[in-house]
Write a protein that holds these residues in place. Structure first.
Motif, PDB file in Angstrom:
ATOM      1  N   ALA A 132       0.815  -1.213   0.000  1.00 25.60           N
ATOM      2  CA  ALA A 132       0.000   0.000   0.000  1.00 25.60           C
ATOM      3  C   ALA A 132       0.848   1.263   0.000  1.00 25.60           C
ATOM      4  O   ALA A 132       0.355   2.346  -0.336  1.00 25.60           O
ATOM      5  N   ALA A 133       2.112   1.152   0.374  1.00 23.42           N
ATOM      6  CA  ALA A 133       3.008   2.309   0.377  1.00 23.42           C
ATOM      7  C   ALA A 133       3.469   2.682  -1.032  1.00 23.42           C
ATOM      8  O   ALA A 133       4.031   3.757  -1.244  1.00 23.42           O
ATOM      9  N   SER A 134       3.219   1.800  -1.999  1.00 25.44           N
ATOM     10  CA  SER A 134       3.649   2.050  -3.373  1.00 25.44           C
ATOM     11  C   SER A 134       2.770   3.104  -4.041  1.00 25.44           C
ATOM     12  O   SER A 134       1.555   3.157  -3.809  1.00 25.44           O
ATOM     13  N   ASP A 135       3.376   3.925  -4.908  1.00 25.63           N
ATOM     14  CA  ASP A 135       2.578   4.896  -5.657  1.00 25.63           C
ATOM     15  C   ASP A 135       1.814   4.239  -6.799  1.00 25.63           C
ATOM     16  O   ASP A 135       1.062   4.907  -7.519  1.00 25.63           O
ATOM     17  N   ARG A 136       1.992   2.926  -6.967  1.00 30.36           N
ATOM     18  CA  ARG A 136       1.237   2.166  -7.967  1.00 30.36           C
ATOM     19  C   ARG A 136       0.021   1.469  -7.357  1.00 30.36           C
ATOM     20  O   ARG A 136      -0.593   0.618  -7.996  1.00 30.36           O
ATOM     21  N   TYR A 137      -0.324   1.807  -6.122  1.00 25.81           N
ATOM     22  CA  TYR A 137      -1.419   1.143  -5.404  1.00 25.81           C
ATOM     23  C   TYR A 137      -2.487   2.159  -5.025  1.00 25.81           C
ATOM     24  O   TYR A 137      -2.188   3.274  -4.603  1.00 25.81           O
ATOM     25  N   SER A 138      -3.751   1.766  -5.176  1.00 22.90           N
ATOM     26  CA  SER A 138      -4.864   2.562  -4.668  1.00 22.90           C
ATOM     27  C   SER A 138      -5.917   1.630  -4.076  1.00 22.90           C
ATOM     28  O   SER A 138      -5.984   0.449  -4.441  1.00 22.90           O
ATOM     29  N   PHE A 139      -6.724   2.148  -3.176  1.00 25.56           N
ATOM     30  CA  PHE A 139      -7.704   1.317  -2.463  1.00 25.56           C
ATOM     31  C   PHE A 139      -9.066   1.981  -2.454  1.00 25.56           C
ATOM     32  O   PHE A 139      -9.187   3.193  -2.262  1.00 25.56           O
ATOM     33  N   HIS A 140     -10.111   1.160  -2.659  1.00 22.77           N
ATOM     34  CA  HIS A 140     -11.499   1.617  -2.575  1.00 22.77           C
ATOM     35  C   HIS A 140     -12.280   0.618  -1.715  1.00 22.77           C
ATOM     36  O   HIS A 140     -12.347  -0.572  -2.056  1.00 22.77           O
ATOM     37  N   GLN A 141     -12.857   1.085  -0.629  1.00 20.22           N
ATOM     38  CA  GLN A 141     -13.696   0.208   0.198  1.00 20.22           C
ATOM     39  C   GLN A 141     -15.102   0.214  -0.385  1.00 20.22           C
ATOM     40  O   GLN A 141     -15.901   1.122  -0.144  1.00 20.22           O
ATOM     41  N   VAL A 142     -15.380  -0.829  -1.174  1.00 26.38           N
ATOM     42  CA  VAL A 142     -16.627  -0.901  -1.934  1.00 26.38           C
ATOM     43  C   VAL A 142     -17.134  -2.336  -1.950  1.00 26.38           C
ATOM     44  O   VAL A 142     -16.351  -3.279  -2.050  1.00 26.38           O
ATOM     45  N   ASP A 143     -18.438  -2.494  -1.859  1.00 27.09           N
ATOM     46  CA  ASP A 143     -19.089  -3.788  -2.008  1.00 27.09           C
ATOM     47  C   ASP A 143     -19.189  -4.108  -3.505  1.00 27.09           C
ATOM     48  O   ASP A 143     -19.626  -3.265  -4.292  1.00 27.09           O
ATOM     49  N   ILE A 144     -18.787  -5.318  -3.897  1.00 30.84           N
ATOM     50  CA  ILE A 144     -18.836  -5.667  -5.319  1.00 30.84           C
ATOM     51  C   ILE A 144     -20.267  -5.719  -5.850  1.00 30.84           C
ATOM     52  O   ILE A 144     -20.478  -5.723  -7.061  1.00 30.84           O
ATOM     53  N   CYS A 145     -21.250  -5.762  -4.960  1.00 30.76           N
ATOM     54  CA  CYS A 145     -22.645  -5.723  -5.411  1.00 30.76           C
ATOM     55  C   CYS A 145     -23.085  -4.320  -5.818  1.00 30.76           C
ATOM     56  O   CYS A 145     -24.174  -4.155  -6.372  1.00 30.76           O
ATOM     57  N   ASP A 146     -22.250  -3.316  -5.543  1.00 33.25           N
ATOM     58  CA  ASP A 146     -22.566  -1.937  -5.920  1.00 33.25           C
ATOM     59  C   ASP A 146     -22.061  -1.700  -7.342  1.00 33.25           C
ATOM     60  O   ASP A 146     -20.969  -1.184  -7.574  1.00 33.25           O
ATOM     61  N   GLU A 147     -22.879  -2.077  -8.312  1.00 38.41           N
ATOM     62  CA  GLU A 147     -22.478  -2.050  -9.718  1.00 38.41           C
ATOM     63  C   GLU A 147     -22.089  -0.652 -10.187  1.00 38.41           C
ATOM     64  O   GLU A 147     -21.109  -0.483 -10.929  1.00 38.41           O
ATOM     65  N   ALA A 148     -22.816   0.354  -9.751  1.00 37.54           N
ATOM     66  CA  ALA A 148     -22.528   1.724 -10.184  1.00 37.54           C
ATOM     67  C   ALA A 148     -21.158   2.175  -9.695  1.00 37.54           C
ATOM     68  O   ALA A 148     -20.396   2.817 -10.441  1.00 37.54           O
ATOM     69  N   ARG A 149     -20.850   1.861  -8.436  1.00 37.76           N
ATOM     70  CA  ARG A 149     -19.541   2.242  -7.894  1.00 37.76           C
ATOM     71  C   ARG A 149     -18.417   1.506  -8.607  1.00 37.76           C
ATOM     72  O   ARG A 149     -17.364   2.089  -8.902  1.00 37.76           O
ATOM     73  N   ILE A 150     -18.625   0.233  -8.892  1.00 37.19           N
ATOM     74  CA  ILE A 150     -17.600  -0.532  -9.596  1.00 37.19           C
ATOM     75  C   ILE A 150     -17.353   0.052 -10.974  1.00 37.19           C
ATOM     76  O   ILE A 150     -16.197   0.235 -11.401  1.00 37.19           O
ATOM     77  N   LEU A 151     -18.411   0.376 -11.694  1.00 30.01           N
ATOM     78  CA  LEU A 151     -18.264   0.965 -13.028  1.00 30.01           C
ATOM     79  C   LEU A 151     -17.526   2.301 -12.945  1.00 30.01           C
ATOM     80  O   LEU A 151     -16.653   2.597 -13.780  1.00 30.01           O
ATOM     81  N   ASP A 152     -17.842   3.098 -11.946  1.00 30.74           N
ATOM     82  CA  ASP A 152     -17.171   4.379 -11.783  1.00 30.74           C
ATOM     83  C   ASP A 152     -15.678   4.190 -11.525  1.00 30.74           C
ATOM     84  O   ASP A 152     -14.848   4.935 -12.072  1.00 30.74           O
ATOM     85  N   ILE A 153     -15.326   3.193 -10.720  1.00 31.34           N
ATOM     86  CA  ILE A 153     -13.908   2.917 -10.442  1.00 31.34           C
ATOM     87  C   ILE A 153     -13.194   2.448 -11.702  1.00 31.34           C
ATOM     88  O   ILE A 153     -12.068   2.869 -11.994  1.00 31.34           O
ATOM     89  N   LEU A 154     -13.825   1.565 -12.462  1.00 31.77           N
ATOM     90  CA  LEU A 154     -13.229   1.104 -13.715  1.00 31.77           C
ATOM     91  C   LEU A 154     -12.908   2.284 -14.631  1.00 31.77           C
ATOM     92  O   LEU A 154     -11.822   2.353 -15.229  1.00 31.77           O
ATOM     93  N   ARG A 155     -13.852   3.215 -14.727  1.00 29.45           N
ATOM     94  CA  ARG A 155     -13.661   4.368 -15.599  1.00 29.45           C
ATOM     95  C   ARG A 155     -12.603   5.326 -15.047  1.00 29.45           C
ATOM     96  O   ARG A 155     -11.693   5.754 -15.761  1.00 29.45           O
ATOM     97  N   THR A 156     -12.734   5.663 -13.792  1.00 26.76           N
ATOM     98  CA  THR A 156     -11.834   6.648 -13.191  1.00 26.76           C
ATOM     99  C   THR A 156     -10.391   6.154 -13.167  1.00 26.76           C
ATOM    100  O   THR A 156      -9.452   6.909 -13.449  1.00 26.76           O
ATOM    101  N   GLU A 157     -10.208   4.893 -12.818  1.00 22.51           N
ATOM    102  CA  GLU A 157      -8.868   4.327 -12.707  1.00 22.51           C
ATOM    103  C   GLU A 157      -8.322   3.852 -14.052  1.00 22.51           C
ATOM    104  O   GLU A 157      -7.161   3.478 -14.158  1.00 22.51           O
ATOM    105  N   GLN A 158      -9.158   3.833 -15.081  1.00 20.61           N
ATOM    106  CA  GLN A 158      -8.760   3.366 -16.416  1.00 20.61           C
ATOM    107  C   GLN A 158      -8.128   1.960 -16.345  1.00 20.61           C
ATOM    108  O   GLN A 158      -7.020   1.718 -16.799  1.00 20.61           O
ATOM    109  N   VAL A 159      -8.912   1.050 -15.795  1.00 20.93           N
ATOM    110  CA  VAL A 159      -8.467  -0.321 -15.558  1.00 20.93           C
ATOM    111  C   VAL A 159      -8.280  -1.076 -16.876  1.00 20.93           C
ATOM    112  O   VAL A 159      -9.098  -0.939 -17.800  1.00 20.93           O
TER     113      VAL A 159
END
Length: 352
Positions: A47-74
């Motif tokens: 977690a100390a790496s600048d290549r790491y980020s964390f989101h506390q999210v339930d995988i059942c929250d489809e909207a939040r997951i989609l937003d993370i995919l877009r924002t983080e450019q996965v």
């Protein structure tokens, strides 16, 4: 690469996060709900790496997951988030259906929407890797062969049924919608940072506390054991080199009866941390009522992963178990708070 790892604070997920940060140039996006088995201290260094980020999210929250995919450019998804304790699934199957089945459905929907928005080149690179278990194949007789990628599914427990259903969903999203998915099915993992309710850490810590070492039935059930760091290496290869629509079995080629596993832990502890009175830790072994519907044997044929991905386990069961015990002996600061918070000595999975 920017890899989204669901369940990255869990046992296998944290091993994947540590491996990716320490051994690749990939960036890691960790999505974890932080249920009882999630522990951010398992990935403190990563977690100390600048290549790491964390989101506390339930995988059942489809909207939040989609937003993370877009924002983080996965560019890749490694989906490990799951309820995974068979005994808990017997007592409370609803959570397993919600997380393992509905959660995977939500993840697939989000990934499909995101994938459709990508450029042609990015769509070709994208992968959705679903990490599953050998338990989906069901009960393997002692005198029969081993599980291959073509073995029919026959899950026995609520846990394995929920994972089997999620595997089918992943394949359906590939065949119906074209989403580039891969599936891997692994044997029993063990190693550092394993939650203390599972067999090997439970036996290690019960022994150190001079508590009984419970063995289900006669201890004759057989499992194939895979060191978690070997598994993490395999998963990296599956997500980067796996062929869309394919599945890969990952195993340690280390079949052992449950009783043999417990006895081996005891013998190693006798050498590494002898009991004060000089007795063997084997004296603490006790046989308890078997788990309802307990499958007799699991065994993995990992030859496809070896042949097509160039992977094979580095650790033998003996070398991996020795390293695991050393880790628990050296890392009481990690396991003691978990043990004190979660261990009440009660037996789960007897409500059937």
């Amino acid at each position: 690469m920017k890899i989204l790892v669901t369940g990255g604070a869990g046992f296998i997920g944290s091993a994947v996060v540590r491996h990716l940060i320490e051994n690749t140039a990939a960036s890691v996006v960790n999505v974890d709900k932080l249920t009882y088995a999630g522990n951010l201290s398992s990935i403190a260094r990563a977690a100390a790496s600048d290549r790491y980020s964390f989101h506390q999210v339930d995988i059942c929250d489809e909207a939040r997951i989609l937003d993370i995919l877009r924002t983080e450019q996965v560019t890749h998804v490694m989906h490990l988030a799951a309820e995974s304790h068979v005994d808990r699934s017997i007592d409370g199957p609803a959570a397993f259906i919600e997380t393992n089945l509905v959660g995977t459905f939500r993840m697939l929907n989000a990934a499909l929407s995101y994938w459709r928005e990508l450029s042609e080149d990015a769509r070709a690179e994208f992968r959705f890797h679903h990490i599953s278990t050998d338990e989906v194949f069901g009960d393997l007789p002692f005198d029969s062969g081993i599980f291959t990628e073509d073995t029919p599914y026959a899950p026995s427990s609520p846990y394995s049924a929920s994972k089997a259903g999620s595997d089918h969903l992943v394949r359906a999203w590939h065949h119906t919608y074209g989403l580039p998915t891969v599936v891997s099915n692994c044997s029993n993992n063990y190693g550092p940072y394993h939650f203390p309710e599972k067999l090997i850490p439970l036996v290690i810590l019960n022994a150190l506390h001079e508590k009984p070492l419970p063995v289900y039935g006669k201890g004759a059930n057989v499992r194939d054991w895979l060191y978690v760091k070997d598994h993490a290496r395999a998963l990296e290869l599956v997500v980067t080199k796996g062929v869309p629509g394919e599945s890969y079995n990952i195993g340690g080629n280390a079949e052992r009866t449950n009783l043999s596993v417990v006895e081996t832990v005891c013998d190693l502890l006798d050498t590494k941390r002898p009991r004060a009175g000089g007795q063997s830790y084997r004296d603490l072994i006790g046989f308890v009522a078997d788990r309802p519907g307990h499958d007799r044997r699991y065994a993995i044929d990992a030859s496809k992963a070896e042949r097509e991905l160039g992977w094979r386990p580095v650790e033998t069961f003996d070398s991996g178990l020795s390293k695991t015990i050393d880790w628990y002996l050296d890392n009481e600061a990690w396991w003691r708070p978990i043990r004190e918070k979660n261990y009440a000595g009660e037996r789960l999975g007897q409500s059937a």
